[in-house]
Scaffold this motif. Structure first.
Motif, PDB file in Angstrom:
ATOM      1  N   HIS A 292       0.833  -1.200   0.000  1.00  0.00           N
ATOM      2  CA  HIS A 292       0.000   0.000   0.000  1.00  0.00           C
ATOM      3  C   HIS A 292       0.874   1.258   0.000  1.00  0.00           C
ATOM      4  CE1 HIS A 292      -2.966   3.005   1.295  1.00  0.00           C
ATOM      5  NE2 HIS A 292      -3.856   2.162   0.798  1.00  0.00           N
ATOM      6  N   ASN A 293       0.473   2.226  -0.831  1.00  0.00           N
ATOM      7  CA  ASN A 293       1.193   3.494  -0.905  1.00  0.00           C
ATOM      8  C   ASN A 293       1.415   4.084   0.494  1.00  0.00           C
ATOM      9  OD1 ASN A 293       2.238   5.790  -2.395  1.00  0.00           O
ATOM     10  ND2 ASN A 293       0.395   6.872  -1.760  1.00  0.00           N
ATOM     11  N   PRO A 294       2.654   4.487   0.868  1.00  0.00           N
ATOM     12  CA  PRO A 294       3.838   4.685   0.031  1.00  0.00           C
ATOM     13  C   PRO A 294       4.785   3.486  -0.049  1.00  0.00           C
ATOM     14  CG  PRO A 294       4.241   5.632   2.176  1.00  0.00           C
ATOM     15  CD  PRO A 294       2.833   5.085   2.219  1.00  0.00           C
ATOM     16  N   GLU A 295       4.389   2.316   0.458  1.00  0.00           N
ATOM     17  CA  GLU A 295       5.270   1.152   0.389  1.00  0.00           C
ATOM     18  C   GLU A 295       5.665   0.831  -1.046  1.00  0.00           C
ATOM     19  OE1 GLU A 295       3.675  -2.230   2.695  1.00  0.00           O
ATOM     20  OE2 GLU A 295       2.340  -0.763   3.621  1.00  0.00           O
ATOM     21  N   ILE A 296       4.703   0.981  -1.967  1.00  0.00           N
ATOM     22  CA  ILE A 296       4.941   0.612  -3.355  1.00  0.00           C
ATOM     23  C   ILE A 296       6.001   1.503  -4.005  1.00  0.00           C
ATOM     24  CG2 ILE A 296       3.137   2.085  -4.362  1.00  0.00           C
ATOM     25  CD1 ILE A 296       2.438  -0.373  -6.155  1.00  0.00           C
ATOM     26  N   THR A 297       6.172   2.723  -3.498  1.00  0.00           N
ATOM     27  CA  THR A 297       7.191   3.626  -4.032  1.00  0.00           C
ATOM     28  C   THR A 297       8.584   3.030  -3.878  1.00  0.00           C
ATOM     29  OG1 THR A 297       5.846   5.577  -3.564  1.00  0.00           O
ATOM     30  CG2 THR A 297       8.217   5.916  -3.809  1.00  0.00           C
ATOM     31  N   PHE A 298       8.864   2.513  -2.697  1.00  0.00           N
ATOM     32  CA  PHE A 298      10.201   1.989  -2.420  1.00  0.00           C
ATOM     33  C   PHE A 298      10.379   0.585  -2.985  1.00  0.00           C
ATOM     34  CE2 PHE A 298       9.112   5.093   0.865  1.00  0.00           C
ATOM     35  CZ  PHE A 298      10.076   6.043   0.563  1.00  0.00           C
ATOM     36  N   PHE A 299       9.301  -0.183  -3.045  1.00  0.00           N
ATOM     37  CA  PHE A 299       9.372  -1.496  -3.683  1.00  0.00           C
ATOM     38  C   PHE A 299       9.734  -1.334  -5.156  1.00  0.00           C
ATOM     39  CE2 PHE A 299       7.957  -5.427  -5.588  1.00  0.00           C
ATOM     40  CZ  PHE A 299       8.222  -6.381  -4.621  1.00  0.00           C
ATOM     41  N   ALA A 300       9.116  -0.357  -5.815  1.00  0.00           N
ATOM     42  CA  ALA A 300       9.403  -0.094  -7.230  1.00  0.00           C
ATOM     43  C   ALA A 300      10.858   0.319  -7.428  1.00  0.00           C
ATOM     44  CB  ALA A 300       8.467   0.979  -7.770  1.00  0.00           C
ATOM     45  N   LYS A 301      11.399   1.121  -6.503  1.00  0.00           N
ATOM     46  CA  LYS A 301      12.805   1.523  -6.607  1.00  0.00           C
ATOM     47  C   LYS A 301      13.734   0.315  -6.504  1.00  0.00           C
ATOM     48  CE  LYS A 301      12.352   6.279  -4.923  1.00  0.00           C
ATOM     49  NZ  LYS A 301      12.731   7.257  -3.874  1.00  0.00           N
ATOM     50  N   GLY A 302      13.414  -0.598  -5.592  1.00  0.00           N
ATOM     51  CA  GLY A 302      14.223  -1.807  -5.475  1.00  0.00           C
ATOM     52  C   GLY A 302      14.104  -2.684  -6.705  1.00  0.00           C
ATOM     53  N   LEU A 303      12.887  -2.835  -7.213  1.00  0.00           N
ATOM     54  CA  LEU A 303      12.670  -3.646  -8.404  1.00  0.00           C
ATOM     55  C   LEU A 303      13.431  -3.072  -9.595  1.00  0.00           C
ATOM     56  CD1 LEU A 303      11.006  -6.065  -9.542  1.00  0.00           C
ATOM     57  CD2 LEU A 303       9.244  -4.394 -10.154  1.00  0.00           C
ATOM     58  N   LYS A 304      13.402  -1.759  -9.708  1.00  0.00           N
ATOM     59  CA  LYS A 304      14.089  -1.081 -10.815  1.00  0.00           C
ATOM     60  C   LYS A 304      15.582  -1.377 -10.814  1.00  0.00           C
ATOM     61  CE  LYS A 304      14.823   3.553 -12.733  1.00  0.00           C
ATOM     62  NZ  LYS A 304      14.587   5.003 -12.523  1.00  0.00           N
ATOM     63  N   GLU A 305      16.158  -1.566  -9.630  1.00  0.00           N
ATOM     64  CA  GLU A 305      17.594  -1.842  -9.513  1.00  0.00           C
ATOM     65  C   GLU A 305      17.983  -3.189 -10.097  1.00  0.00           C
ATOM     66  OE1 GLU A 305      18.344  -1.761  -5.363  1.00  0.00           O
ATOM     67  OE2 GLU A 305      17.965   0.387  -5.115  1.00  0.00           O
ATOM     68  N   SER A 306      17.032  -4.131 -10.195  1.00  0.00           N
ATOM     69  CA  SER A 306      17.399  -5.520 -10.477  1.00  0.00           C
ATOM     70  C   SER A 306      16.757  -6.099 -11.734  1.00  0.00           C
ATOM     71  CB  SER A 306      17.043  -6.395  -9.267  1.00  0.00           C
ATOM     72  OG  SER A 306      15.663  -6.306  -8.976  1.00  0.00           O
ATOM     73  N   ILE A 307      16.053  -5.270 -12.546  1.00  0.00           N
ATOM     74  CA  ILE A 307      15.476  -5.778 -13.784  1.00  0.00           C
ATOM     75  C   ILE A 307      15.936  -4.908 -14.949  1.00  0.00           C
ATOM     76  CG2 ILE A 307      13.465  -6.745 -12.603  1.00  0.00           C
ATOM     77  CD1 ILE A 307      11.814  -4.411 -13.732  1.00  0.00           C
ATOM     78  N   PRO A 308      15.937  -5.437 -16.163  1.00  0.00           N
ATOM     79  CA  PRO A 308      16.324  -4.635 -17.321  1.00  0.00           C
ATOM     80  C   PRO A 308      15.372  -3.463 -17.552  1.00  0.00           C
ATOM     81  CG  PRO A 308      16.385  -6.975 -17.848  1.00  0.00           C
ATOM     82  CD  PRO A 308      15.721  -6.858 -16.511  1.00  0.00           C
ATOM     83  N   GLU A 309      15.904  -2.407 -18.128  1.00  0.00           N
ATOM     84  CA  GLU A 309      15.138  -1.183 -18.351  1.00  0.00           C
ATOM     85  C   GLU A 309      13.962  -1.407 -19.289  1.00  0.00           C
ATOM     86  OE1 GLU A 309      13.858   2.740 -18.304  1.00  0.00           O
ATOM     87  OE2 GLU A 309      15.325   1.755 -16.983  1.00  0.00           O
ATOM     88  N   ASP A 310      14.102  -2.348 -20.240  1.00  0.00           N
ATOM     89  CA  ASP A 310      13.059  -2.506 -21.250  1.00  0.00           C
ATOM     90  C   ASP A 310      11.922  -3.437 -20.830  1.00  0.00           C
ATOM     91  OD1 ASP A 310      14.462  -4.872 -21.296  1.00  0.00           O
ATOM     92  OD2 ASP A 310      14.772  -4.903 -23.464  1.00  0.00           O
ATOM     93  N   VAL A 311      11.935  -3.953 -19.614  1.00  0.00           N
ATOM     94  CA  VAL A 311      10.831  -4.783 -19.127  1.00  0.00           C
ATOM     95  C   VAL A 311       9.622  -3.900 -18.824  1.00  0.00           C
ATOM     96  CG1 VAL A 311      10.043  -6.297 -17.263  1.00  0.00           C
ATOM     97  CG2 VAL A 311      12.345  -6.558 -18.200  1.00  0.00           C
ATOM     98  N   THR A 312       8.454  -4.290 -19.329  1.00  0.00           N
ATOM     99  CA  THR A 312       7.212  -3.578 -19.024  1.00  0.00           C
ATOM    100  C   THR A 312       6.658  -4.087 -17.696  1.00  0.00           C
ATOM    101  OG1 THR A 312       6.673  -3.225 -21.353  1.00  0.00           O
ATOM    102  CG2 THR A 312       4.859  -3.091 -19.788  1.00  0.00           C
ATOM    103  N   VAL A 313       6.376  -3.165 -16.771  1.00  0.00           N
ATOM    104  CA  VAL A 313       5.895  -3.526 -15.437  1.00  0.00           C
ATOM    105  C   VAL A 313       4.541  -2.863 -15.198  1.00  0.00           C
ATOM    106  CG1 VAL A 313       6.348  -3.432 -12.955  1.00  0.00           C
ATOM    107  CG2 VAL A 313       8.251  -3.703 -14.562  1.00  0.00           C
ATOM    108  N   ILE A 314       3.626  -3.629 -14.629  1.00  0.00           N
ATOM    109  CA  ILE A 314       2.360  -3.063 -14.152  1.00  0.00           C
ATOM    110  C   ILE A 314       2.056  -3.702 -12.806  1.00  0.00           C
ATOM    111  CG2 ILE A 314       0.972  -4.765 -15.433  1.00  0.00           C
ATOM    112  CD1 ILE A 314      -1.169  -2.529 -15.701  1.00  0.00           C
TER     113      ILE A 314
END
Length: 349
Positions: free
Chosen positions: A193-215
């Protein structure tokens, strides 16, 4: 008005994998069946949604998995309702989430938006690569904003702990995936739940390729479904890979409830009209804060653009994740509240 119908597309051999397949893929085929119910009775609603989903899917031998989002099991009959969901899946692995509060209800083009209780079920099959992973995160202790002035040292410590408890699991989840050189869609559901998802997304961004589509969409309490079990305080990721068309759009944040039908129309036109006309599947999450605006007008906007037969799997959520354009117009993986995010997917090259 653009009326939409389910469609399937020719595919060259690719087997759905639990792991990795190096055989070259020439085209991807999707087969989709979606059912929803807003019955106040959990047993009736679950039966209605599953029967509709399997009925639309057709030949069940081609089904690979079931995705579910519901609000029934946040009530007292949770155990019986969850057992019925697994039973109704006909032996297929079940993924998804109890979204928690009743207001985090599914989006149903043919039945309207926002009822007290509800469930959305998708039966999915086709020639695509699939990988499911999850992380258990534990409960988050929220920082106290009053400490910012009265006890800044405590505030900074608590705030950093809060960040670590979601950013690190986000990075951990991303590292579990092996992405295809073709198109990759990663769907995230969980207790974020927001704002938890903000920091989860930052962590996820660190470990997946830039061109992966995320929803992604966040629950408010609830649980996640992972194969044949449910887990609290967890998040799951579902990777679908192959040669297919895909367009995602994320807009917001819109907190005041104004002009939401216009914003939703823009998202749908970008993804499912101009981007990928007549998609096989649309996944969408709208922030529960959009309930401040007229729900019937949001539903009318969707029907006006796509019709009532659109294959939409989505719900109102407690936080949204996707590629969002910032002030410099650059799209980057973002998590937060007040957003609408949609991805349209169509089989073929």
């Amino acid at each position: 008005m653009n009326k939409m119908h389910f469609s399937t597309f020719a595919a060259v051999a690719l087997v759905v994998l639990a792991g990795w397949n190096t055989q070259p893929l020439e085209a991807t085929e999707f087969q989709v069946g979606i059912g929803t119910s807003f019955s106040e009775d959990a047993a009736k609603g679950i039966a209605e949604a599953f029967d509709e989903a399997f009925g639309k899917f057709g030949e069940t031998g081609k089904a690979k998995l079931v995705l579910v989002m519901e609000t029934y099991t946040s009530a007292r009959n949770a155990r019986d309702a969850r057992s019925m969901i697994f039973e109704k899946a006909k032996g297929l692995p079940v993924y998804g989430a109890c979204m928690g509060k009743a207001g985090y209800a599914p989006l149903a083009p043919d039945k309207g938006f926002l009822k007290k209780r509800g469930i959305c079920v998708m039966v999915l099959g086709g020639d695509f690569e699939f990988q499911a992973e999850m992380v258990q995160m534990g409960k988050v202790r929220y920082f106290n904003n009053r400490d910012r002035k009265t006890n800044p040292e405590k505030f900074q410590k608590d705030y950093q702990t809060f960040i670590d408890n979601r950013q690190k699991p986000g990075a951990e989840l991303g590292k579990k995936f092996k992405f295809s050189p073709d198109r990759n869609l990663l769907t995230i559901l969980g207790q974020l739940h927001n704002p938890e998802i903000t920091f989860f997304a930052k962590g996820l961004k660190e470990s997946i390729p830039e061109d992966v589509t995320v929803i992604g969409g966040a629950t408010q309490g609830g649980c996640i479904y992972f194969k044949d079990k449910t887990f609290a305080s967890s998040a799951l990721g579902l990777r679908i890979s192959g040669k297919f068309q895909m367009v995602q759009d994320m807009r917001g944040s819109f907190w005041n409830g104004k002009d939401l039908p216009k914003h939703l129309t823009g998202i749908l036109e970008t993804t499912a009209v101009k981007g990928v006309p007549k998609p096989d599947l649309i996944i969408g999450f709208l922030c529960a804060s959009w309930q401040r605006g007229p729900m019937d007008e949001q539903h009318k906007a969707l029907v006006a653009v796509l019709g009532k037969d659109v294959p939409l799997f989505g719900c109102y959520s407690g936080g949204e994740m996707g590629k969002h354009a910032g002030r410099d117009k650059t799209k980057t993986l973002t998590g937060g509240g007040g957003f609408g995010v949609v991805v349209a997917i169509k089989g073929g090259k």
